[in-house]
Design an enzyme around this catalytic site. Structure first.
Site, PDB file in Angstrom:
ATOM      1  N   LYS A 260     -14.379  16.903  12.170  1.00 34.37           N
ATOM      2  CA  LYS A 260     -15.261  16.729  13.328  1.00 34.37           C
ATOM      3  C   LYS A 260     -15.505  18.094  13.955  1.00 34.37           C
ATOM      4  O   LYS A 260     -14.698  18.598  14.722  1.00 34.37           O
ATOM      5  CB  LYS A 260     -14.644  15.750  14.320  1.00 34.37           C
ATOM      6  CG  LYS A 260     -14.645  14.348  13.713  1.00 34.37           C
ATOM      7  CD  LYS A 260     -13.868  13.339  14.497  1.00 34.37           C
ATOM      8  CE  LYS A 260     -13.839  12.033  13.711  1.00 34.37           C
ATOM      9  NZ  LYS A 260     -12.548  11.404  13.670  1.00 34.37           N
TER      10      LYS A 260
ATOM     11  N   TRP B 262     -19.927  15.192  12.184  1.00 29.06           N
ATOM     12  CA  TRP B 262     -18.986  14.936  11.098  1.00 29.06           C
ATOM     13  C   TRP B 262     -19.365  15.712   9.835  1.00 29.06           C
ATOM     14  O   TRP B 262     -20.534  15.761   9.456  1.00 29.06           O
ATOM     15  CB  TRP B 262     -18.937  13.443  10.752  1.00 29.06           C
ATOM     16  CG  TRP B 262     -18.243  12.605  11.788  1.00 29.06           C
ATOM     17  CD1 TRP B 262     -17.858  12.999  13.038  1.00 29.06           C
ATOM     18  CD2 TRP B 262     -17.855  11.242  11.661  1.00 29.06           C
ATOM     19  NE1 TRP B 262     -17.257  11.970  13.694  1.00 29.06           N
ATOM     20  CE2 TRP B 262     -17.239  10.867  12.879  1.00 29.06           C
ATOM     21  CE3 TRP B 262     -17.966  10.288  10.644  1.00 29.06           C
ATOM     22  CZ2 TRP B 262     -16.740   9.579  13.103  1.00 29.06           C
ATOM     23  CZ3 TRP B 262     -17.475   9.009  10.869  1.00 29.06           C
ATOM     24  CH2 TRP B 262     -16.864   8.660  12.082  1.00 29.06           C
TER      25      TRP B 262
ATOM     26  N   THR C 213       0.871  -1.177   0.000  1.00 25.68           N
ATOM     27  CA  THR C 213       0.000   0.000   0.000  1.00 25.68           C
ATOM     28  C   THR C 213       0.903   1.221   0.000  1.00 25.68           C
ATOM     29  O   THR C 213       1.952   1.233   0.645  1.00 25.68           O
ATOM     30  CB  THR C 213      -0.870   0.067   1.267  1.00 25.68           C
ATOM     31  OG1 THR C 213       0.003   0.107   2.392  1.00 25.68           O
ATOM     32  CG2 THR C 213      -1.781  -1.121   1.385  1.00 25.68           C
TER      33      THR C 213
ATOM     34  N   GLU D 238      -5.948  -3.652  -0.351  1.00 26.74           N
ATOM     35  CA  GLU D 238      -6.313  -4.775   0.522  1.00 26.74           C
ATOM     36  C   GLU D 238      -7.505  -5.571  -0.016  1.00 26.74           C
ATOM     37  O   GLU D 238      -7.830  -6.634   0.501  1.00 26.74           O
ATOM     38  CB  GLU D 238      -6.667  -4.256   1.931  1.00 26.74           C
ATOM     39  CG  GLU D 238      -5.465  -3.712   2.713  1.00 26.74           C
ATOM     40  CD  GLU D 238      -5.162  -2.246   2.450  1.00 26.74           C
ATOM     41  OE1 GLU D 238      -5.582  -1.721   1.404  1.00 26.74           O
ATOM     42  OE2 GLU D 238      -4.509  -1.610   3.296  1.00 26.74           O
TER      43      GLU D 238
HETATM   44  P1  AMP Z   1      -5.220   2.168  -2.787  1.00 24.96           P
HETATM   45  O1  AMP Z   1      -5.051   1.058  -1.826  1.00 24.96           O
HETATM   46  O2  AMP Z   1      -3.967   2.930  -3.051  1.00 24.96           O
HETATM   47  O3  AMP Z   1      -5.884   1.705  -4.033  1.00 24.96           O
HETATM   48  O4  AMP Z   1      -6.187   3.235  -2.111  1.00 24.96           O
HETATM   49  C1  AMP Z   1      -7.460   2.868  -1.665  1.00 24.96           C
HETATM   50  C2  AMP Z   1      -8.223   4.068  -1.235  1.00 24.96           C
HETATM   51  O5  AMP Z   1      -8.483   4.926  -2.340  1.00 24.96           O
HETATM   52  C3  AMP Z   1      -9.600   3.751  -0.702  1.00 24.96           C
HETATM   53  O6  AMP Z   1      -9.575   3.318   0.630  1.00 24.96           O
HETATM   54  C4  AMP Z   1     -10.318   5.076  -0.881  1.00 24.96           C
HETATM   55  O7  AMP Z   1     -10.014   5.975   0.159  1.00 24.96           O
HETATM   56  C5  AMP Z   1      -9.712   5.593  -2.157  1.00 24.96           C
HETATM   57  N1  AMP Z   1     -10.605   5.305  -3.287  1.00 24.96           N
HETATM   58  C6  AMP Z   1     -10.542   4.282  -4.157  1.00 24.96           C
HETATM   59  N2  AMP Z   1     -11.542   4.357  -5.053  1.00 24.96           N
HETATM   60  C7  AMP Z   1     -12.264   5.456  -4.744  1.00 24.96           C
HETATM   61  C8  AMP Z   1     -13.429   6.077  -5.291  1.00 24.96           C
HETATM   62  N3  AMP Z   1     -14.040   5.600  -6.366  1.00 24.96           N
HETATM   63  N4  AMP Z   1     -13.894   7.181  -4.672  1.00 24.96           N
HETATM   64  C9  AMP Z   1     -13.285   7.694  -3.582  1.00 24.96           C
HETATM   65  N5  AMP Z   1     -12.183   7.161  -3.034  1.00 24.96           N
HETATM   66  C10 AMP Z   1     -11.673   6.057  -3.600  1.00 24.96           C
END
Ligand code: AMP
Length: 548
Positions: free
Chosen positions: A443, A448, A189, A334
């Site tokens: 917050k 929120w 990640t 994940e």
């Molecule tokens: P990654 O593991 O780098 O793919 O990041 C995952 C995170 O990207 C998620 O937990 C979200 O916070 C964000 N994310 C992925 N897809 C979207 C989406 N369509 N809209 C908003 N946030 C997203």
């Protein structure tokens, strides 16, 4: 009593052998570094992946070993994708956009034995080589002998040429069967805080994810599709598309490193692509290019956008100006990564154009095979009314249970749920909408406020190209929203005109207390807003600034 069905494991190699046997002439097209177009078939991918296993064996790679890649989307990278897990090794894709310190950390943490790298990363490899020499003994450059780039490695490390190794190898390897829970791929990640953490996929999780993502209400990939993952193969397995394409026999088009609007329009049209997937920034670049050049998209029917929230402009502009449906999905490393996809149910049939576009801003419905819920601060499940928002939890067979190197199950709560770190609503039809990252939610006086909702409204301003809302410390309310906006090139933005957009769209107390115009916003290596940096810079704006 057990069922009396065959129990053959779900092997990644069997996705490829299916493609080779039943879609043998299906095309895999790559735009290379040298800007040529390489074409071959699923049949070739399968034979060459077996040949690559022989290469890996001569390099000392065995079962369980990690094999790193630093590469764009291309056919040689695809071969590593299949050869490594096929021989029980692990394909570890590394994001080259990370800081070299993080790359060195990741390679050492994973203990990669061999690295397969594109020639464009020669300087990067030279920079990190002294720090990874304890784990990596061979760097294989993914190219032909005449295109090898200059690299200086550390003592004890060897540089090799992919095509030369492949030419010298046999393709007599036979794919073995083994436990489907065997690790197949590793992806760290990118994380906005702390060190990157490894997510270790299995053959079984990859198969099930590929099955589910190919479904009609998800990516809808079939043998007649021509699919192009713009999302890099180093970012969560290109959202699983290299597997889903082979599973269905779809043609796979790999765009290489040039992802600007002009390059995208060219490859989408010349290769007759029907479906493509990537992050909003890429689609905004494509839109800008199409508008300025007057070019059209000749064959693309659907675009999947994900990775960060879909700007409303994307959905409306592609639909109204180019007749292309922009579809919204959500996922994370994940989750292999796809978790939800926004495809309509019968209840959405009567929506007007405007309502349908607004509905597409939701991240979508959970894929069959996994499940989700939202909970409040005490872990109590919240209603699915599209209003209540809480921490989004997920569960299922392609969701991580622990990070690489940590205790089994350590990423889960006592009931087996994984906390995504996203905050969301779920409506009565089961459509989830992200309202924030849990650490980004504001917050204010115990209530929120969603930063994403406020950002979406700010970017609907014609002269704003990007916006970020962060929680700034406030003497009375604890935290209050602070809006940062980037004006479009050559434009100036009057903060009052941005604030005026919020009237009637959100409760008055949600309004940012201040707007700061900036020339650019910081991003992570995967293109997400780097809010930790913004918070570090602007957290005390209301305390020390004039707006307290
Ligand atoms: P990654 O593991 O780098 O793919 O990041 C995952 C995170 O990207 C998620 O937990 C979200 O916070 C964000 N994310 C992925 N897809 C979207 C989406 N369509 N809209 C908003 N946030 C997203």
């Amino acid at each position: 009593m057990f069922g009396m069905m065959q129990t053959q494991g779900l092997m990644i190699s069997s996705i490829l052998t299916h493609a080779a046997r039943h879609h043998g002439s299906g095309e895999v097209v790559s735009r290379t570094h040298e800007n040529t177009t390489h074409r071959y078939t699923w049949c070739d991918v399968e034979a060459r992946s077996r040949r690559l296993v022989r290469v890996m064996q001569t390099l000392g790679v065995g079962a369980g070993d990690r094999v790193g890649t630093l590469a764009w989307n291309g056919f040689r990278h695809l071969e590593v994708y299949y050869a490594a897990p096929g021989m029980q090794a692990i394909c570890h894709t590394i994001n080259p956009r990370l800081h070299p310190d993080d790359i060195a950390y990741i390679v050492n943490h994973a203990q990669d034995k061999v690295l397969f790298v594109d020639s464009s990363f020669a300087a990067l490899i030279t920079a990190v080589a002294p720090r990874i020499a304890d784990s990596v003994h061979t760097v294989v450059m993914l190219t032909a002998p005449e295109n090898m780039a200059e690299v200086t490695l550390a003592p004890g490390m060897t540089l090799a040429c992919y095509d030369q190794l492949m030419d010298a190898a046999d393709d007599d390897y036979v794919w073995p069967n083994f436990d489907e829970n065997t690790a197949s791929a590793l992806c760290y990640t990118s994380g906005t805080t702390g060190r990157p953490k490894g997510v270790l996929y299995s053959h079984r999780s990859t198969w099930l994810h590929a099955y589910s993502t190919a479904l009609p209400d998800v990516l809808c990939i079939r043998a007649s599709s021509r699919v192009l993952p713009v999302v890099p193969m180093f970012h969560v397995n290109a959202w699983g598309m290299p597997y889903a394409a082979a599973l269905t026999g779809a043609a796979l088009v790999l765009p290489g490193r040039h992802l600007d609007g002009a390059s995208m329009a060219s490859i989408l049209n010349s290769e007759g692509v029907t479906f493509t997937a990537g992050v909003p920034t890429v689609w905004l670049g494509l839109l800008q290019y199409l508008r300025s050049s007057g070019e059209r998209l000749e064959t693309v029917q659907r675009i999947m956008t994900g990775g960060s929230a879909a700007p409303p402009l994307l959905i409306e502009a592609f639909r109204d100006e180019y007749g292309v449906a922009v579809e919204h999905g959500w996922g994370m490393t994940e989750l292999s990564p796809v978790g939800t996809y926004n495809a309509p149910k019968p209840a959405q049939a009567g929506l007007t154009k405007e309502q349908a576009a607004a509905h597409m801003l939701k991240q979508g419905r959970i894929l069959p095979g996994i499940d989700m819920k939202i909970v409040d601060g005490d872990g109590k499940a919240l209603p699915w009314d599209g209003v209540a928002f809480g921490d989004l939890m997920v569960k299922g067979p392609w969701i991580a249970s622990a990070y690489y190197g940590e205790e089994p199950g350590s990423a889960l709560d006592q009931d087996g749920w994984f906390a995504t770190g996203d905050v969301a609503t779920i409506d009565a039809d089961g459509f989830m909408e992200i309202t924030d990252r849990s650490k980004d939610v504001i917050k204010s006086g115990g209530e929120w406020i969603s930063s994403i909702t406020l950002e979406n409204i700010a970017v609907s301003h014609p002269d704003v190209v990007e916006a970020a809302v962060i929680a700034a410390t406030h003497a009375k309310w604890d935290e209050r929203p602070l809006l940062l906006v980037v004006p479009a090139p050559g434009k100036t933005v009057d903060p009052a005109s941005v604030l005026a957009l919020y009237a009637g769209k959100v409760a008055k107390w949600w309004l940012p207390d201040d707007v700061i115009v900036v020339t650019e916003l910081p991003h992570t290596a995967t293109g997400k807003l780097l809010k930790t940096r913004l918070r570090a810079q602007y957290r005390d704006h209301y305390v020390t600034g004039s707006k307290g």
